[in-house]
Design a protein around this motif. Structure first.
Motif, PDB file in Angstrom:
ATOM      1  N   TRP A  26       4.117  43.877   0.214  1.00  0.00           N
ATOM      2  CA  TRP A  26       3.076  44.464   1.057  1.00  0.00           C
ATOM      3  C   TRP A  26       3.123  45.987   0.980  1.00  0.00           C
ATOM      4  CZ3 TRP A  26      -0.471  41.238   2.883  1.00  0.00           C
ATOM      5  CH2 TRP A  26      -0.139  39.885   2.912  1.00  0.00           C
ATOM      6  N   GLU A  28       4.119  47.681  -1.533  1.00  0.00           N
ATOM      7  CA  GLU A  28       3.562  48.058  -2.837  1.00  0.00           C
ATOM      8  C   GLU A  28       2.034  48.002  -2.813  1.00  0.00           C
ATOM      9  OE1 GLU A  28       7.355  46.708  -5.593  1.00  0.00           O
ATOM     10  OE2 GLU A  28       5.582  45.427  -5.493  1.00  0.00           O
ATOM     11  N   GLY A  29       1.508  46.986  -2.122  1.00  0.00           N
ATOM     12  CA  GLY A  29       0.058  46.867  -1.973  1.00  0.00           C
ATOM     13  C   GLY A  29      -0.521  48.084  -1.272  1.00  0.00           C
ATOM     14  N   LEU A  30       0.154  48.525  -0.222  1.00  0.00           N
ATOM     15  CA  LEU A  30      -0.297  49.715   0.520  1.00  0.00           C
ATOM     16  C   LEU A  30      -0.237  50.961  -0.356  1.00  0.00           C
ATOM     17  CD1 LEU A  30       1.477  48.867   3.851  1.00  0.00           C
ATOM     18  CD2 LEU A  30      -0.865  49.703   3.778  1.00  0.00           C
ATOM     19  N   ARG A  32      -0.462  51.133  -3.607  1.00  0.00           N
ATOM     20  CA  ARG A  32      -1.542  51.132  -4.617  1.00  0.00           C
ATOM     21  C   ARG A  32      -2.859  51.597  -4.009  1.00  0.00           C
ATOM     22  NH1 ARG A  32       0.843  47.744  -8.526  1.00  0.00           N
ATOM     23  NH2 ARG A  32       2.919  48.635  -8.499  1.00  0.00           N
ATOM     24  N   GLU A  33      -3.090  51.198  -2.766  1.00  0.00           N
ATOM     25  CA  GLU A  33      -4.333  51.611  -2.107  1.00  0.00           C
ATOM     26  C   GLU A  33      -4.363  53.125  -1.910  1.00  0.00           C
ATOM     27  OE1 GLU A  33      -6.964  49.173  -1.310  1.00  0.00           O
ATOM     28  OE2 GLU A  33      -5.562  48.401  -2.801  1.00  0.00           O
ATOM     29  N   SER A  50       1.004  53.308   6.831  1.00  0.00           N
ATOM     30  CA  SER A  50       1.793  52.313   6.087  1.00  0.00           C
ATOM     31  C   SER A  50       3.274  52.329   6.485  1.00  0.00           C
ATOM     32  CB  SER A  50       1.653  52.527   4.575  1.00  0.00           C
ATOM     33  OG  SER A  50       2.383  53.665   4.180  1.00  0.00           O
TER      34      SER A  50
END
Lengths: 241, 104
Positions: A26, A28-30, A32-33, A50
């Motif tokens: 999660w 990492e997802g943040l 990337r955004e 984040s």
């Protein structure tokens, strides 16, 4: 690249770095955004938001029932060590109250320290019983047949794991001890001059223990919920979500 | 005692957003913009949904020079629960988006 963007990306990278294993994906997802948000200020606000992920400490989630046997072994190994390790806390508090009991100058002090000792006796008795129970399981574990049973019947293992998670969760025992310690300390200080430093230190220590216990409880509840979901996927309904 | 799914207005908002296009994989930032929820509020909700197997996650197929993004979509169970939850709650539009501007 602007300074704001650099700060935002640095924060995001650090969040990924320090996120707990269960939140890594999660984080990492943040991160990337953060890289695709055009506005620098928006990226910074996103990155700051984040950091909330860092407060969520969770273990790597169980993705299938096949992972349950290893998790069970890990839990039992840890629980056995912890039950011995956790004995230190109530023993230390118990010894402190016992010392106060013998140097007590008034009935209040004596009653307070006695209540404190009682709190330690409750916790130590429970932990010793828990250690004995886990030792019995440990002996059974060494038998090959039990090992086969655990690995061949994952559903039974999942239920066993759940049962162990619930059994290890005896927050009320520790809470009783905690209350005894606090009440004992309050009574002990009643007729004497209040030593603020000792009182603050003692309260902080008690609160720390309580906080750790609450975090452990939350972790266990999450694990139980994960197992319920995995069992539900196999068509076995254990509890309503 | 089990860990129950929290039915907060924010969760209903996120579910309503997923229901607006059920088959579409969504990016976190897009959900944030459309719901007005900040990252610190949105992600714990997404994590809880995934924990209850209501949400599936995937990494975008990487294009050259751009790191893949994390994408989210409701599972069948998620869709079922979302429809029920959203119909139960009155979902208000979030108003101003939390963040503006996204580059692809």
């Amino acid at each position: 690249m602007s300074l704001l963007r650099i700060v935002a990306l640095t924060i995001s990278d650090e969040v990924v770095r320090w996120a707990s294993p269960g939140c890594k994906e999660w984080a990492e997802g943040l991160e990337r955004e953060t890289r695709v948000i055009e506005s620098d200020w928006a990226a910074l606000r996103w990155a700051i938001g984040s950091t909330r992920v860092l407060l969520d400490r969770r273990a790597t989630p169980l993705r299938s029932l096949d992972e349950v046997p290893n998790a069970t072994y890990k839990l039992l190994d840890g629980a056995l060590v912890r039950s011995v390790g956790f004995l230190l806390f109530p023993m230390m508090d118990g010894l402190l109250f016992l010392h106060w009991f013998f140097v007590a100058r008034s009935t209040f002090e004596r009653a307070g320290s006695a209540i404190g000792v009682l709190g330690s006796v409750i916790a130590v008795t429970y932990l010793l019983m828990e250690w004995r129970r886990l030792s019995l399981i440990e002996r059974r574990r060494l038998k090959e047949t039990w090992k086969d049973y655990i690995y061949n019947d994952v559903v039974a293992c999942a239920r066993f794991y759940k049962e162990q998670l619930k059994r290890c969760d005896k927050l009320w025992i520790y809470s009783s001890s905690y209350l005894c310690w606090m009440l004992g300390k309050a009574l002990y200080d009643h007729y004497d001059h209040v030593d603020m430093f000792t009182w603050v230190l003692f309260s902080a220590w008690m609160l720390f223990i309580l906080l750790v216990m609450l975090l452990v409880k939350r972790h266990k509840l999450r694990r139980i919920a994960e197992i319920d979901v995995l069992l539900a996927e196999r068509g076995i309904c254990e509890t309503e979500l | 005692m089990s860990f129950k799914m929290r039915r907060s207005p924010q969760t209903a908002l996120v579910l309503a957003e997923f229901l607006s296009d059920e088959q579409q994989w969504r990016y976190g930032y897009d959900i944030s913009r459309n719901t007005g929820l900040k990252s610190g509020t949105l992600y714990p909700i997404l994590m809880r949904l995934a924990e209850h197997r209501m949400l599936k996650t995937s990494w975008e197929t990487a294009e050259t020079g751009r790191p893949p993004r994390h994408m989210y979509k409701l599972t069948k169970d998620g869709l079922r629960t979302a429809r029920a939850m959203v119909s139960e709650s009155t979902v208000q539009p979030a108003g101003e988006p939390a963040y503006e501007g996204v580059g692809l």
